[in-house]
Scaffold this motif. Structure first.
Motif, PDB file in Angstrom:
ATOM      1  N   SER A 258     -48.067 -12.850  -6.291  1.00  0.00           N
ATOM      2  CA  SER A 258     -47.022 -11.895  -6.632  1.00  0.00           C
ATOM      3  C   SER A 258     -46.864 -10.917  -5.479  1.00  0.00           C
ATOM      4  O   SER A 258     -47.670 -10.906  -4.546  1.00  0.00           O
ATOM      5  N   ARG A 259     -45.788 -10.129  -5.547  1.00  0.00           N
ATOM      6  CA  ARG A 259     -45.619  -9.117  -4.513  1.00  0.00           C
ATOM      7  C   ARG A 259     -44.920  -7.909  -5.096  1.00  0.00           C
ATOM      8  O   ARG A 259     -44.159  -8.022  -6.048  1.00  0.00           O
ATOM      9  N   ASP A 260     -45.239  -6.749  -4.522  1.00  0.00           N
ATOM     10  CA  ASP A 260     -44.626  -5.483  -4.884  1.00  0.00           C
ATOM     11  C   ASP A 260     -43.877  -5.008  -3.644  1.00  0.00           C
ATOM     12  O   ASP A 260     -44.501  -4.516  -2.702  1.00  0.00           O
ATOM     13  N   LYS A 261     -42.567  -5.166  -3.680  1.00  0.00           N
ATOM     14  CA  LYS A 261     -41.789  -4.816  -2.493  1.00  0.00           C
ATOM     15  C   LYS A 261     -41.844  -3.328  -2.199  1.00  0.00           C
ATOM     16  O   LYS A 261     -41.805  -2.903  -1.039  1.00  0.00           O
ATOM     17  N   ALA A 262     -41.929  -2.499  -3.232  1.00  0.00           N
ATOM     18  CA  ALA A 262     -41.985  -1.049  -3.025  1.00  0.00           C
ATOM     19  C   ALA A 262     -43.241  -0.653  -2.262  1.00  0.00           C
ATOM     20  O   ALA A 262     -43.224   0.285  -1.465  1.00  0.00           O
ATOM     21  N   LYS A 263     -44.332  -1.368  -2.523  1.00  0.00           N
ATOM     22  CA  LYS A 263     -45.591  -1.080  -1.837  1.00  0.00           C
ATOM     23  C   LYS A 263     -45.780  -1.969  -0.612  1.00  0.00           C
ATOM     24  O   LYS A 263     -46.765  -1.824   0.115  1.00  0.00           O
ATOM     25  N   ASN A 264     -44.851  -2.899  -0.421  1.00  0.00           N
ATOM     26  CA  ASN A 264     -44.961  -3.861   0.681  1.00  0.00           C
ATOM     27  C   ASN A 264     -46.322  -4.563   0.667  1.00  0.00           C
ATOM     28  O   ASN A 264     -46.981  -4.719   1.706  1.00  0.00           O
ATOM     29  N   THR A 265     -46.715  -4.969  -0.512  1.00  0.00           N
ATOM     30  CA  THR A 265     -48.041  -5.547  -0.728  1.00  0.00           C
ATOM     31  C   THR A 265     -47.920  -6.834  -1.535  1.00  0.00           C
ATOM     32  O   THR A 265     -47.114  -6.906  -2.466  1.00  0.00           O
ATOM     33  N   ALA A 266     -48.726  -7.810  -1.153  1.00  0.00           N
ATOM     34  CA  ALA A 266     -48.792  -9.065  -1.888  1.00  0.00           C
ATOM     35  C   ALA A 266     -50.155  -9.184  -2.563  1.00  0.00           C
ATOM     36  O   ALA A 266     -51.144  -8.576  -2.122  1.00  0.00           O
ATOM     37  N   TYR A 267     -50.195  -9.993  -3.618  1.00  0.00           N
ATOM     38  CA  TYR A 267     -51.417 -10.152  -4.390  1.00  0.00           C
ATOM     39  C   TYR A 267     -51.663 -11.633  -4.661  1.00  0.00           C
ATOM     40  O   TYR A 267     -50.730 -12.435  -4.728  1.00  0.00           O
ATOM     41  N   LEU A 268     -52.926 -11.953  -4.857  1.00  0.00           N
ATOM     42  CA  LEU A 268     -53.288 -13.289  -5.311  1.00  0.00           C
ATOM     43  C   LEU A 268     -54.283 -13.122  -6.449  1.00  0.00           C
ATOM     44  O   LEU A 268     -55.426 -12.707  -6.219  1.00  0.00           O
ATOM     45  N   GLN A 269     -53.843 -13.395  -7.655  1.00  0.00           N
ATOM     46  CA  GLN A 269     -54.715 -13.367  -8.815  1.00  0.00           C
ATOM     47  C   GLN A 269     -55.376 -14.724  -8.954  1.00  0.00           C
ATOM     48  O   GLN A 269     -54.695 -15.745  -9.086  1.00  0.00           O
ATOM     49  N   MET A 270     -56.690 -14.725  -8.922  1.00  0.00           N
ATOM     50  CA  MET A 270     -57.446 -15.976  -8.973  1.00  0.00           C
ATOM     51  C   MET A 270     -58.285 -15.997 -10.241  1.00  0.00           C
ATOM     52  O   MET A 270     -59.165 -15.147 -10.413  1.00  0.00           O
ATOM     53  N   ASN A 271     -58.006 -16.948 -11.101  1.00  0.00           N
ATOM     54  CA  ASN A 271     -58.732 -17.098 -12.355  1.00  0.00           C
ATOM     55  C   ASN A 271     -59.476 -18.429 -12.391  1.00  0.00           C
ATOM     56  O   ASN A 271     -59.186 -19.335 -11.601  1.00  0.00           O
ATOM     57  N   SER A 272     -60.393 -18.535 -13.307  1.00  0.00           N
ATOM     58  CA  SER A 272     -61.164 -19.781 -13.482  1.00  0.00           C
ATOM     59  C   SER A 272     -61.719 -20.269 -12.147  1.00  0.00           C
ATOM     60  O   SER A 272     -61.591 -21.451 -11.792  1.00  0.00           O
ATOM     61  N   LEU A 273     -62.318 -19.369 -11.424  1.00  0.00           N
ATOM     62  CA  LEU A 273     -62.790 -19.705 -10.085  1.00  0.00           C
ATOM     63  C   LEU A 273     -63.906 -20.734 -10.118  1.00  0.00           C
ATOM     64  O   LEU A 273     -64.750 -20.738 -11.037  1.00  0.00           O
ATOM     65  N   LYS A 274     -63.900 -21.582  -9.101  1.00  0.00           N
ATOM     66  CA  LYS A 274     -64.876 -22.657  -8.972  1.00  0.00           C
ATOM     67  C   LYS A 274     -65.635 -22.490  -7.657  1.00  0.00           C
ATOM     68  O   LYS A 274     -65.108 -21.887  -6.709  1.00  0.00           O
ATOM     69  N   PRO A 275     -66.835 -23.040  -7.556  1.00  0.00           N
ATOM     70  CA  PRO A 275     -67.560 -22.954  -6.276  1.00  0.00           C
ATOM     71  C   PRO A 275     -66.739 -23.489  -5.096  1.00  0.00           C
ATOM     72  O   PRO A 275     -66.849 -22.970  -3.988  1.00  0.00           O
ATOM     73  N   GLU A 276     -65.913 -24.492  -5.340  1.00  0.00           N
ATOM     74  CA  GLU A 276     -65.112 -25.052  -4.249  1.00  0.00           C
ATOM     75  C   GLU A 276     -63.977 -24.137  -3.805  1.00  0.00           C
ATOM     76  O   GLU A 276     -63.284 -24.436  -2.826  1.00  0.00           O
ATOM     77  N   ASP A 277     -63.776 -23.017  -4.500  1.00  0.00           N
ATOM     78  CA  ASP A 277     -62.810 -22.014  -4.052  1.00  0.00           C
ATOM     79  C   ASP A 277     -63.418 -21.088  -2.997  1.00  0.00           C
ATOM     80  O   ASP A 277     -62.707 -20.249  -2.424  1.00  0.00           O
TER      81      ASP A 277
END
Length: 122
Positions: free
Chosen positions: A71-90
Motif C-alpha cells: 500500500s502507499r500513502d501519497k500524503a506521507k510519500n510512504t509505501a508499506y508492505l504488510q507481511m502476514n503468515s510469515l515463513k522461514p523462506e521469507d
C-alpha cells in the motif's frame, strides 16, 4: 536526489506478521510506481510487490500472493508492505524500489533503498 529509506524489519516467529515502511524523498509517489524486492543469502533477487502511481493496481510475486499486501500513502510519500503468515523462506533483505515495473516474469526498478533485514525463525 532520490532517497528511499526502509524500516520495520526484524526477527519474527513463523506465522507472525511484520509491516515494512519506505519513506521516499526526491521521488513522488504521485508520479512513480513503488515496490519491494528481496534477496536471501545465496539466492537471486526476487520481485515481491509493486503498486502503480495512478490507479493503485498492484502485482505480487507468486510466493507471497495472499499473504503480503502493498500500500502507499501519497500524503506521507510512504509505501508499506504488510507481511502476514510469515515463513522461514521469507527470510531476506527487503529493498524498497522506486519506479518498479513488472512485465511477464521480469521485475525491475530504477531507484533502490539500502534494505532492511527480515528474519523468520523460531
Amino acid at each position: 536526489q532520490v532517497q528511499l529509506v526502509e524500516s520495520g524489519g526484524g526477527l519474527v516467529q513463523p506465522g507472525g506478521s511484520l509491516r515494512l515502511s519506505c519513506a521516499a524523498s526526491g521521488f513522488s509517489l504521485d508520479d512513480y510506481a513503488i515496490g519491494w524486492f528481496r534477496q536471501a543469502p545465496g539466492k537471486e533477487r526476487e520481485g515481491v510487490a509493486c503498486i502503480s502511481s495512478s490507479d493503485g493496481s498492484s502485482y505480487y510475486g507468486d510466493s507471497v500472493k495472499g499473504r503480503f499486501t502493498i500500500s502507499r500513502d501519497k500524503a506521507k510519500n510512504t509505501a508499506y508492505l504488510q507481511m502476514n503468515s510469515l515463513k522461514p523462506e521469507d527470510t531476506a533483505v527487503y529493498y524498497c524500489v522506486g519506479d518498479c515495473y513488472y512485465s511477464g516474469s521480469y521485475w525491475g526498478g530504477d531507484y533502490w533503498g539500502h534494505g532492511t533485514q527480515v528474519t523468520v525463525s523460531s
